[in-house]
Structures are given as structure tokens and as C-alpha cells.
Design a protein around this motif. Structure first.
Motif, mmCIF file in Angstrom:
data_model
loop_
_atom_site.group_PDB
_atom_site.id
_atom_site.type_symbol
_atom_site.label_atom_id
_atom_site.label_comp_id
_atom_site.label_asym_id
_atom_site.label_seq_id
_atom_site.Cartn_x
_atom_site.Cartn_y
_atom_site.Cartn_z
ATOM 1 N N TYR A 332 0.828 -1.213 0.000
ATOM 2 C CA TYR A 332 0.000 0.000 0.000
ATOM 3 C C TYR A 332 0.861 1.263 0.000
ATOM 4 O O TYR A 332 0.533 2.246 -0.671
ATOM 5 C CB TYR A 332 -0.937 -0.004 1.212
ATOM 6 N N MET A 333 1.940 1.231 0.746
ATOM 7 C CA MET A 333 2.842 2.388 0.761
ATOM 8 C C MET A 333 3.467 2.592 -0.616
ATOM 9 O O MET A 333 3.623 3.727 -1.085
ATOM 10 C CB MET A 333 3.946 2.196 1.811
ATOM 11 N N GLY A 334 3.823 1.482 -1.259
ATOM 12 C CA GLY A 334 4.388 1.573 -2.602
ATOM 13 C C GLY A 334 3.394 2.162 -3.582
ATOM 14 O O GLY A 334 3.746 2.968 -4.447
ATOM 15 N N SER A 335 2.123 1.759 -3.441
ATOM 16 C CA SER A 335 1.075 2.303 -4.300
ATOM 17 C C SER A 335 0.915 3.806 -4.086
ATOM 18 O O SER A 335 0.713 4.572 -5.037
ATOM 19 C CB SER A 335 -0.252 1.592 -4.014
ATOM 20 N N ALA A 336 1.036 4.239 -2.818
ATOM 21 C CA ALA A 336 0.940 5.672 -2.509
ATOM 22 C C ALA A 336 2.100 6.436 -3.140
ATOM 23 O O ALA A 336 1.933 7.563 -3.622
ATOM 24 C CB ALA A 336 0.926 5.876 -1.000
ATOM 25 N N MET A 337 3.280 5.822 -3.144
ATOM 26 C CA MET A 337 4.444 6.486 -3.736
ATOM 27 C C MET A 337 4.324 6.606 -5.255
ATOM 28 O O MET A 337 4.830 7.547 -5.858
ATOM 29 C CB MET A 337 5.722 5.716 -3.382
ATOM 30 N N LYS A 338 3.620 5.665 -5.883
ATOM 31 C CA LYS A 338 3.392 5.776 -7.326
ATOM 32 C C LYS A 338 2.598 7.037 -7.642
ATOM 33 O O LYS A 338 2.828 7.690 -8.659
ATOM 34 C CB LYS A 338 2.641 4.544 -7.843
ATOM 35 N N ASP A 339 1.662 7.381 -6.758
ATOM 36 C CA ASP A 339 0.869 8.595 -6.952
ATOM 37 C C ASP A 339 1.713 9.853 -6.801
ATOM 38 O O ASP A 339 1.297 10.940 -7.222
ATOM 39 C CB ASP A 339 -0.283 8.646 -5.934
ATOM 40 N N MET A 340 2.912 9.733 -6.192
ATOM 41 C CA MET A 340 3.782 10.885 -5.966
ATOM 42 C C MET A 340 4.804 11.060 -7.081
ATOM 43 O O MET A 340 5.659 11.948 -7.002
ATOM 44 C CB MET A 340 4.525 10.717 -4.626
ATOM 45 N N SER A 341 4.724 10.244 -8.124
ATOM 46 C CA SER A 341 5.744 10.288 -9.178
ATOM 47 C C SER A 341 5.807 11.654 -9.863
ATOM 48 O O SER A 341 6.886 12.170 -10.149
ATOM 49 C CB SER A 341 5.479 9.191 -10.215
ATOM 50 N N GLY A 342 4.635 12.244 -10.112
ATOM 51 C CA GLY A 342 4.613 13.561 -10.744
ATOM 52 C C GLY A 342 5.274 14.608 -9.881
ATOM 53 O O GLY A 342 5.994 15.492 -10.376
ATOM 54 N N PHE A 343 5.061 14.525 -8.561
ATOM 55 C CA PHE A 343 5.689 15.456 -7.626
ATOM 56 C C PHE A 343 7.208 15.310 -7.653
ATOM 57 O O PHE A 343 7.945 16.303 -7.648
ATOM 58 C CB PHE A 343 5.149 15.188 -6.214
ATOM 59 N N ILE A 344 7.697 14.071 -7.692
ATOM 60 C CA ILE A 344 9.138 13.832 -7.685
ATOM 61 C C ILE A 344 9.794 14.421 -8.936
ATOM 62 O O ILE A 344 10.849 15.054 -8.866
ATOM 63 C CB ILE A 344 9.425 12.309 -7.582
ATOM 64 N N VAL A 345 9.155 14.233 -10.075
ATOM 65 C CA VAL A 345 9.679 14.797 -11.329
ATOM 66 C C VAL A 345 9.703 16.315 -11.261
ATOM 67 O O VAL A 345 10.682 16.966 -11.664
ATOM 68 C CB VAL A 345 8.823 14.321 -12.527
ATOM 69 N N LEU A 346 8.639 16.919 -10.731
ATOM 70 C CA LEU A 346 8.574 18.373 -10.604
ATOM 71 C C LEU A 346 9.681 18.888 -9.698
ATOM 72 O O LEU A 346 10.340 19.889 -9.993
ATOM 73 C CB LEU A 346 7.205 18.784 -10.053
ATOM 74 N N ILE A 347 9.900 18.189 -8.576
ATOM 75 C CA ILE A 347 10.916 18.613 -7.611
ATOM 76 C C ILE A 347 12.314 18.568 -8.223
ATOM 77 O O ILE A 347 13.161 19.410 -7.922
ATOM 78 C CB ILE A 347 10.849 17.734 -6.347
ATOM 79 N N PHE A 348 12.567 17.599 -9.103
ATOM 80 C CA PHE A 348 13.888 17.529 -9.734
ATOM 81 C C PHE A 348 14.188 18.818 -10.487
ATOM 82 O O PHE A 348 15.265 19.402 -10.356
ATOM 83 C CB PHE A 348 13.971 16.333 -10.688
#
Length: 504
Positions: A332-348
């Protein structure tokens, strides 16, 4: 020939905003372009040998060119550190592990539905606004859970469903920045603020709880204001609902209720244990004087909140049998992190832009020059902060992402107002109330289209103008309320968070 539809001034204004905003690139590409612009601008300005005196430092500081041997070395060798060391990244990902777990097992949705459906009829409007405001714990998921649920509640009570939908949307969007709990937004914005202030004072750290007292107060006041706007302005304007649409709410099962109670008990036990440790003599979580300011408790608030949501999420998940083995938690935590992928790309991209801005000294130069200009014209009091709030509210009509907009504004305004003696956490409050207020009317809000789809379930002829006309009163009154609260705290000397005053 069919007559042309006459467009009001407001319609033309909002259409213009939508057109201009649609021409902006995606936030990721926007930061890439800004980083390139900083590289070019630093090279051009450095040719004129521009120097300035940074307050508190001896000697003059020059603009450094990123198009140089030294600049190229910095770009290539710092890229990973800029990204991995960017304060918001670790804070947000850590806190969203816990919140994401609670969301994926269904705890947050059940809590929201239970609060709204169990509220007394006379308090339903207040419950909808309150749940909407606190619903930002579920992040963007609240935009698709709360408005349609609120519409169904109103409809089943014989009230206009669109009034309920508007109230839910207002709570989620207009009150997005307020909450009783520390959320991912607190971690994200405070991290960006900390990065911005590092260029002038690396000893200052903005923590996720630095705006907490103010935001708790705003939950209560906005709940009342939002309910009054719904019942006195929006619902009377809509009149009686004559449509045939009817949507039934799914019942919360006895197992979900029981799991929700167990999760609440587990959370209370966790909080009780935390309070015991805090109030122990010579508590390791308090500062040397026994206070909160600068204490390990505030420094470690992100993992503390992470464990709170893990405790509640695991308890609920086990009771509803969504967690049957230890591996399910990680899944479930991994699934939540998938939803954060766009945020991670933006932060880069954002982290590179901010790093280039600081290394070249462009940020400090603009901040010092801007502060000197404001001082020279005598504009250094609360009026300049109110001007900043208005500017941010206008910019939010073009840039919906709160993180992206603050990453653009913070490197300029945090240092500028720092030189005028203002606390970075205080400026962050000013940003947050402006950014939150106009969320429900900006055409750049991608959830505006989603909510419009919910509106059309009850009114097939509704368009974007219908929705914005419903939401505009909330936007105006929320902004006025936020500003009134902001000034009340300012003039009465009430701290905005633990130890946070307007001035340093």
C-alpha cells in the motif's frame, strides 16, 4: 442567424485567464525553462560587473555566470545533491507514506463519509465545510470524494444538491491550506521556505508546524464563514431543485464503523504515549528550557506524524481485512508512492532552478535591491505584505500547483522580506492564504473539470460559468476571512506557530 451570446465582463476576464494559463507550459517544463533563463541571465548580467552588499556580510558580492568554467562545474557536480538534498523531497515522501497508507486502506474516505452522514441536519452544512477543509489530508483525492458526497447528502435532505457540492468543493479547495493536523502541504511548503532562506541565513529552518496555530484557527472560522455563504448566498440563489437526478449514498458497513473506532482508539493511545514522553521531567523531546521552540519534538514532527498515520492505517486495514500480512503494508505504501511520481519529477526541475538562482547570486541581488527599493519609498509595513497576498492570489489564477508557485515565489520574496526583518514562516502564511482562496475559481485547477462533471449529474445545461459563479462568493469571502485572521494575529501578537512571530 442565431443571436450572439453576450459575455459579461467577468466571463471575458475568466476566459482571458483560461487562455493565458493554457499557454503556460507544464510545471516541469516551466522550471526547466526558468533554469535555462537563469543560466543565460547570469551570464549577461555578470558582463556588466554588477555587485551588491549583502546585509551582515563584509565586502561586495558579484553576480556569477553559470556559463563559465566554474558555472559548468557547478551545474554538473551539484545536480544530484540539488535534487536529493532538496528539503521538501524527503519530508513530503516520508509523511505521505503514512497518509498514503491510511488512504489506500480506505480509512480517510470512511472517516469523511462518517462525519458528513452522521451530522445533525442543522449542522450538515458546517460538517461539509469542516470535512472539506480537513480533507486535504487525502491530498487531491479529496476533490473527487467530498463534493459528490456532499451533493448526495444535501439531495437526500431535500436541499439543492449543487449547494452541497459547492460547499464541499469550497472546503476542499478554498480551505486547502488549513487543517487541524499537519499534512503533506505543511511539509512541502516549509521545505521550500527553508531552501529559500538558506541563501541568506542557513541557520533558519522553517518547520512543518510553524503555521499550525494560525491554520487551526482558520479551520474553525472558515467553517462558519463557508456555511453562512452556502446558506445565505449560494443556496437561495439556486432555489429549489427541480431535477430528476437521484444518487443514493452507499452505506458504511458495520465492519468499517468498527474499524474506524479501533483506528481512533489506536491513534489516541499513540497521542497519549507521546504526551507522556513530552511532559516527562527533562523530556528528550523538549528544548533545554522545557519549551517547544527549537525542540527535538518540532524537528522530528514529520516522523512523529508518519508513525501516527501508520498506527491508524494499519489498525483500520487489519480490521477490514485489507491488511492480512506484513507485506500488504509495504504494498500500500508503494502504491501511494506511485501517486507521488509527478511530484518527484517536478521537484527535480524545481531544485535545479532554485540552486542555480542561489549560486549565481541573482536571488540575493533581487532580494537586496527589492528590499532597498521598498525601504526608500517607505513601504515596509503590513501594507507591503497585503500587496504580496494580492499578487499571489492573482498569480494563482494562472498557476494552480501550490508547490510550483511557491517554488517560484519563495526564492525572491523570502530573502527580500527577510532583509526587511520578517520571519520566513510569516511570509509563508501570507502566501498560503492567497494561494488557497482562489483555488476554486482558477481555470487552471484540473479538478474544476472533474467537479463540473459532478455538477452536470444534476444540471445537464451547466457550464464552466455556472460552476465559477457558484464558487466566486466562497473565494471572495474566504480571502477576506483569511486576511482578517492574518491581521488579527499580527496586531494582537498571537504566534502563527510555536515561537513564530511576524518579525525576526
Amino acid at each position: 442567424m442565431a443571436p450572439r451570446e453576450r459575455k459579461t465582463v467577468m466571463t471575458r476576464f475568466l476566459n482571458g485567464i483560461e487562455t493565458a494559463g493554457n499557454r503556460l507550459p507544464d510545471p516541469f517544463m516551466l522550471f526547466v525553462m526558468l533554469a535555462v533563463a537563469v543560466i543565460i541571465l547570469s551570464a549577461i548580467i555578470s558582463l556588466f560587473d554588477v555587485t551588491f552588499v549583502q546585509p551582515g556580510e563584509e565586502g561586495e558580492v558579484a553576480i556569477r555566470s553559470l556559463i563559465s568554467g566554474e558555472g559548468l562545474e557547478f551545474i554538473l557536480t551539484s545536480m544530484q545533491d540539488n535534487f536529493v538534498g532538496f528539503a521538501p523531497l524527503g519530508n513530503v515522501l516520508a509523511i505521505m507514506l503514512g497518509i498514503g497508507l491510511a488512504d489506500k486502506v480506505g480509512l480517510l474516505e470512511t472517516a469523511i463519509r462518517s462525519t458528513v452522514t452522521k451530522a445533525p441536519k442543522t449542522m450538515v452544512t458546517y460538517a461539509v465545510i469542516f470535512v472539506g477543509i480537513c480533507g486535504n489530508l487525502a491530498s487531491d483525492a479529496a476533490f473527487v470524494i467530498i463534493p459528490p458526497l456532499a451533493a448526495m447528502v444535501f439531495h437526500n435532505l431535500g436541499r439543492h444538491p449543487l449547494a452541497g457540492l459547492a460547499a464541499g468543493f469550497a472546503g476542499v479547495g478554498g480551505g486547502f491550506t488549513a487543517n487541524f493536523m499537519i499534512s503533506g502541504a505543511d511539509a512541502l511548503l516549509s521545505g521550500i521556505s527553508t531552501e529559500a532562506i538558506r541563501s541568506v541565513n542557513p541557520d533558519i529552518v522553517v518547520t512543518p508546524v510553524d503555521n499550525w496555530y494560525f491554520m487551526i484557527s482558520c479551520v474553525v472560522v472558515l467553517t462558519v464563514v463557508g456555511a453562512l455563504v452556502t446558506e445565505k448566498i449560494v443556496e437561495p440563489r439556486l432555489g429549489k431543485y427541480e431535477g430528476s437526478a437521484r444518487k443514493e449514498m452507499g452505506e458504511i458497513t458495520s465492519l468499517e464503523y468498527k474499524a474506524l473506532k479501533f483506528a481512533a482508539f489506536a491513534s489516541l493511545a499513540y497521542i497519549a504515549l507521546l504526551l507522556v514522553v513530552i511532559f516527562l521531567p527533562n523530556s528528550p523531546l523538549m528544548n533545554e528550557d522545557g519549551g517547544l521552540a527549537g525542540s527535538p519534538f518540532l524537528a522530528g514532527v514529520v516522523p512523529i506524524i508518519l508513525f501516527l498515520f501508520i498506527t491508524a492505517g494499519v489498525t483500520y486495514g487489519v480490521k477490514v481485512k485489507k491488511i492480512t500480512s506484513s507485506s500488504d503494508v509495504g504494498s500500500y505504501m508503494g502504491s501511494a508512492m506511485k501517486d507521488m511520481s509527478g511530484f518527484i519529477v517536478l521537484i527535480f526541475a524545481a531544485s535545479q532552478f532554485i540552486a542555480y538562482f542561489e549560486w549565481s547570486n541573482l536571488g540575493s541581488w533581487i532580494a537586496v535591491t527589492g528590499a532597498d527599493t521598498l525601504q526608500s519609498i517607505g513601504l515596509t509595513g503590513i501594507a507591503v505584505i497585503l500587496g504580496f497576498i494580492l499578487l499571489t492570489a492573482i498569480l494563482n489564477l494562472f498557476i494552480f500547483s501550490g508547490a510550483a508557485q511557491w517554488a517560484l515565489e519563495a526564492p525572491i520574496f523570502i530573502p527580500m522580506f527577510y532583509y526587511l526583518g520578517y520571519n520566513p514562516a510569516f511570509i509563508q502564511v501570507a502566501y498560503r492564504i492567497a494561494d488557497s482562496s482562489t483555488n476554486v475559481i482558477t481555470p487552471m485547477n484540473p479538478y474544476l473539470i472533474v467537479v463540473l462533471g459532478f455538477v452536470r449529474d444534476y444540471d445537464k445545461k451547466a457550464g464552466m460559468g455556472t460552476l465559477i459563479a457558484m464558487m466566486l462568493p466562497y473565494s471572495i469571502f474566504f480571502l477576506l476571512t483569511f486576511v482578517a485572521m492574518f491581521l488579527l494575529f499580527y496586531f494582537l501578537g498571537i504566534p502563527y506557530g510555536p515561537g513564530i512571530e511576524p518579525h525576526l
